[in-house]
Write an enzyme that holds these catalytic residues in place. Structure first.
Site, short mmCIF file in Angstrom:
data_model
loop_
_atom_site.label_atom_id
_atom_site.label_comp_id
_atom_site.label_asym_id
_atom_site.label_seq_id
_atom_site.Cartn_x
_atom_site.Cartn_y
_atom_site.Cartn_z
CE LYS A 34 65.74 -34.65 -3.02
NZ LYS A 34 65.36 -36.06 -3.30
CG ASP A 61 68.71 -37.86 -3.68
OD1 ASP A 61 69.66 -38.52 -3.22
OD2 ASP A 61 67.64 -37.68 -3.07
CE LYS A 63 69.71 -40.72 -0.34
NZ LYS A 63 68.62 -40.35 -1.30
CG ASP A 66 78.99 -50.87 -7.23
OD1 ASP A 66 79.91 -51.71 -7.08
OD2 ASP A 66 77.97 -51.10 -7.89
CB THR A 125 67.11 -39.18 8.52
OG1 THR A 125 66.36 -39.28 7.32
CG2 THR A 125 68.13 -38.10 8.39
NE ARG A 218 56.00 -34.24 0.86
CZ ARG A 218 56.05 -35.22 1.75
NH1 ARG A 218 55.00 -36.00 1.92
NH2 ARG A 218 57.13 -35.42 2.47
O1 C5P Z 1 58.32 -32.91 0.23
P1 C5P Z 1 59.49 -32.86 1.18
O2 C5P Z 1 59.95 -31.45 1.49
O3 C5P Z 1 59.26 -33.66 2.42
O4 C5P Z 1 60.67 -33.55 0.35
C1 C5P Z 1 61.92 -33.77 0.92
C2 C5P Z 1 62.82 -34.46 -0.06
O5 C5P Z 1 64.05 -34.74 0.60
C3 C5P Z 1 62.29 -35.78 -0.60
O6 C5P Z 1 62.80 -35.94 -1.93
C4 C5P Z 1 62.91 -36.79 0.34
O7 C5P Z 1 63.09 -38.04 -0.27
C5 C5P Z 1 64.25 -36.14 0.64
N1 C5P Z 1 64.83 -36.57 1.92
C6 C5P Z 1 64.18 -36.40 3.13
N2 C5P Z 1 64.76 -36.81 4.28
C7 C5P Z 1 65.94 -37.40 4.26
C8 C5P Z 1 66.62 -37.58 3.08
C9 C5P Z 1 66.02 -37.15 1.90
O8 C5P Z 1 63.09 -35.84 3.16
N3 C5P Z 1 66.49 -37.76 5.39
#
Ligand code: C5P
Length: 239
Positions: A34, A61, A63, A66, A125, A218
């Site tokens: 992503k 990603d 989003k 428009d 979220t 992560r």
């Molecule tokens: O490192 P981690 O597993 O927390 O990364 C989750 C990814 O998903 C990040 O790029 C974050 O911006 C994205 N994301 C999220 N929660 C959301 C929407 C997107 O963690 N509700």
């Protein structure tokens, strides 16, 4: 679909070198990568090509939100870039989403390729019920019900699936049926740190609830051994 194909690694880094090192390392152990606003806006669309050239698939990603004509044009660009997935805000409305769906399928036909998977983001979220009512003035509806209604609107518009939180998977799956793609972040294997994620789900739980793809950052990218971390997640999904 193989278990590894369900894993989408979030490349939340600034530089080409960091991103491509992760892609080279992980491309045989995960399904896609992503690229969000951070990396795309640092490097530009070239990052999609560079990842594709290494054999990785890309979820862009950004989003989009428009007017229909503008989002459809951006979707054509995504199709020409050969990205695997990209997303838009369902709040852009039905006409925006259906114009987009038509445009990417036309563009893919023109190129003799496949249209990318198009995803709708319903309610972010980070938005609470209180913010929905007091700031966005969307009243008399439960947030979860709104998520399901917008997922259905995306489906009726010809969008392939949604990005939603693990808490919403069951309701969306039930409303939209088996063919609609569900991509979910907020995933934490039992052995990894939660970081700033608050309501988390394990990969296995997300799969059992009906998710097709999981965005995982992560727990893989910051692991001492990212390949081993990805492999542990694959094992959990296959168990
Ligand atoms: O490192 P981690 O597993 O927390 O990364 C989750 C990814 O998903 C990040 O790029 C974050 O911006 C994205 N994301 C999220 N929660 C959301 C929407 C997107 O963690 N509700």
């Amino acid at each position: 679909m193989q278990a590894k194909d369900r894993i989408i690694v979030a490349l939340d880094v600034d530089t080409k070198d960091e991103a491509l090192a992760l892609v080279k390392n992980l491309k045989d152990y995960v399904g896609a990568f992503k690229v969000g606003m951070q990396l795309y806006n640092s490097i530009g669309p070239e990052i999609v090509k560079l990842i594709n050239d290494l054999g990785g698939k890309v979820f862009v990603d950004l989003k989009f939100h428009d007017i229909p004509n503008t989002v459809a044009a951006a979707g054509r660009v995504m199709t020409r870039l050969n990205c695997f997935m990209f997303n838009v805000h369902a709040a852009g409305g039905k006409e925006m989403m259906s114009t987009l769906a038509k445009a990417i399928s036309e563009e893919a036909d023109k190129l003799g390729s496949h249209a990318p998977v198009s995803l709708a983001v319903t309610v972010l979220t980070s938005i609470s019920q209180n913010e929905l009512e007091k700031e966005m003035l969307i009243k008399n509806i439960e947030l979860k019900e709104l998520v399901v209604k917008w997922a259905l609107m995306a489906q009726e518009s010809g969008i392939t699936g949604v990005v939603c939180s693990p808490q919403e998977i069951t309701a969306v799956r039930q409303a939209c049926g088996p063919g609609f793609k569900i991509v979910t972040p907020g995933i934490r294997p039992a052995w990894s740190a939660k970081n700033d994620q608050k309501r988390i789900t394990t990969p296995r739980q997300a799969l059992d609830m009906g998710a097709d793809y999981m965005v995982i950052g992560r727990p893989i990218t910051r692991a001492q051994n990212p390949i081993e971390a990805a492999q542990k997640i694959i094992d959990e999904l296959e168990a």
